[in-house]
Design a protein around this motif. Sequence first.
Motif, PDB file in Angstrom:
ATOM      1  N   TRP A  37       6.287   6.199  -4.994  1.00 52.75           N
ATOM      2  CA  TRP A  37       4.951   5.100  -5.189  1.00 52.75           C
ATOM      3  C   TRP A  37       5.296   4.889  -6.139  1.00 52.75           C
ATOM      4  O   TRP A  37       4.642   3.070  -6.915  1.00 52.75           O
ATOM      5  CB  TRP A  37       3.747   6.120  -4.982  1.00 52.75           C
ATOM      6  CG  TRP A  37       2.391   5.034  -4.756  1.00 52.75           C
ATOM      7  CD1 TRP A  37       1.322   5.533  -6.390  1.00 52.75           C
ATOM      8  CD2 TRP A  37       2.085   3.993  -4.388  1.00 52.75           C
ATOM      9  NE1 TRP A  37       0.963   4.804  -6.214  1.00 52.75           N
ATOM     10  CE2 TRP A  37       0.646   3.255  -4.636  1.00 52.75           C
ATOM     11  CE3 TRP A  37       2.868   3.332  -3.471  1.00 52.75           C
ATOM     12  CZ2 TRP A  37      -0.431   2.986  -4.086  1.00 52.75           C
ATOM     13  CZ3 TRP A  37       1.893   2.228  -2.538  1.00 52.75           C
ATOM     14  CH2 TRP A  37       0.380   2.911  -3.118  1.00 52.75           C
ATOM     15  N   TRP A  78       6.804   2.734  -0.294  1.00 53.85           N
ATOM     16  CA  TRP A  78       6.185   3.790   0.843  1.00 53.85           C
ATOM     17  C   TRP A  78       6.634   4.841   0.768  1.00 53.85           C
ATOM     18  O   TRP A  78       7.743   4.824   1.024  1.00 53.85           O
ATOM     19  CB  TRP A  78       5.988   3.230   1.790  1.00 53.85           C
ATOM     20  CG  TRP A  78       4.738   1.340   1.915  1.00 53.85           C
ATOM     21  CD1 TRP A  78       5.816   0.266   1.820  1.00 53.85           C
ATOM     22  CD2 TRP A  78       3.969   0.839   1.160  1.00 53.85           C
ATOM     23  NE1 TRP A  78       4.814  -0.430   1.708  1.00 53.85           N
ATOM     24  CE2 TRP A  78       3.703   0.005   2.052  1.00 53.85           C
ATOM     25  CE3 TRP A  78       2.769   1.897   1.034  1.00 53.85           C
ATOM     26  CZ2 TRP A  78       2.275  -1.197   0.879  1.00 53.85           C
ATOM     27  CZ3 TRP A  78       1.116   1.236   1.047  1.00 53.85           C
ATOM     28  CH2 TRP A  78       0.972   0.089   1.211  1.00 53.85           C
ATOM     29  N   GLN A 128       3.396   5.194   8.534  1.00 51.76           N
ATOM     30  CA  GLN A 128       3.985   4.376   7.922  1.00 51.76           C
ATOM     31  C   GLN A 128       2.415   3.087   7.964  1.00 51.76           C
ATOM     32  O   GLN A 128       1.863   3.416   6.585  1.00 51.76           O
ATOM     33  CB  GLN A 128       4.854   3.067   8.429  1.00 51.76           C
ATOM     34  CG  GLN A 128       5.509   2.352   7.217  1.00 51.76           C
ATOM     35  CD  GLN A 128       6.698   1.866   7.194  1.00 51.76           C
ATOM     36  OE1 GLN A 128       6.893   2.460   7.413  1.00 51.76           O
ATOM     37  NE2 GLN A 128       6.833   0.726   6.896  1.00 51.76           N
ATOM     38  N   GLN A 172       0.223   2.807   4.581  1.00 51.97           N
ATOM     39  CA  GLN A 172       0.152   1.336   3.988  1.00 51.97           C
ATOM     40  C   GLN A 172      -1.564   1.154   3.699  1.00 51.97           C
ATOM     41  O   GLN A 172      -1.336  -0.217   3.627  1.00 51.97           O
ATOM     42  CB  GLN A 172       0.638   0.642   4.747  1.00 51.97           C
ATOM     43  CG  GLN A 172       2.220   0.770   4.707  1.00 51.97           C
ATOM     44  CD  GLN A 172       2.978  -0.492   5.315  1.00 51.97           C
ATOM     45  OE1 GLN A 172       2.604  -0.310   6.488  1.00 51.97           O
ATOM     46  NE2 GLN A 172       4.545  -0.759   5.003  1.00 51.97           N
ATOM     47  N   VAL A 185      -2.251   5.854  -0.663  1.00 50.75           N
ATOM     48  CA  VAL A 185      -1.288   6.966  -1.009  1.00 50.75           C
ATOM     49  C   VAL A 185      -1.459   7.236  -1.913  1.00 50.75           C
ATOM     50  O   VAL A 185      -1.231   9.448  -1.894  1.00 50.75           O
ATOM     51  CB  VAL A 185      -0.213   5.804  -1.325  1.00 50.75           C
ATOM     52  CG1 VAL A 185       1.105   6.508  -2.683  1.00 50.75           C
ATOM     53  CG2 VAL A 185       0.814   5.275  -0.199  1.00 50.75           C
TER      54      VAL A 185
END
Length: 221
Positions: A135, A140, A177, A181, A186
């Motif tokens: 990160w 990602w 994912q 995003q 995150v």
Amino acid sequence: MAVEQPKVYIEVIKQINEIIYADQLKEGDRLPSERELSDRLDVGRSSVREALRALELLDFIETRRGEGTFIKPVNSYRLVDILLSFLLKDEKAENDLSETRKIVEIEALKLACERMTDEAIEQLSMYITRAKEEWLHGEWPVEEDYLFHKTIVEGCQNRLLFNIWISLVQYNKVALQKSLQREGRVPIAIDEHDEIYQALQRRDQIAAVDALTKHLMNSRF
């Protein structure tokens, strides 16, 4: 109204399973021949042949020409894949898939609190650290997120549960994912992973389940 009787080969499949346990057969072992199964089960060889064909289609056994029929290792997910190919046809089915994945993972976590090795728990810490590094470098941490959950489910030491989870998540990796995003997701996901890890380290099942439940709800798979 007459009750429909189960097809003979379905009953034969159940009895073959009983023979596997009675004879203490394991992965890679040879099954009795068609003739022996027919004699032991007192059914026609055609019914035995049909039962074996069904088990082979489901990837549970394999026939080797000139050698016989053998029990396959539990390392394929064909049965679950077949079921999911029918499930993934509409939005309701996808919601069912997501719900099932959560149920399987939470039950696996409960077992992992008792069965997971200390080494496996420390692997979780490593994946958290790697996710932070990814990160910070503008990446990602999808793979680290996946491996974190995979390690927990694997730690339950129930291969059937693990195989089911793997198949469910294979269809859900894109959703994983997309979830990461989302803006601001995150660092929150990493903190949630750390909370799960800390609870597992303490072998605190209640805290671990609470942390994972919150994490999966926030993940929006």
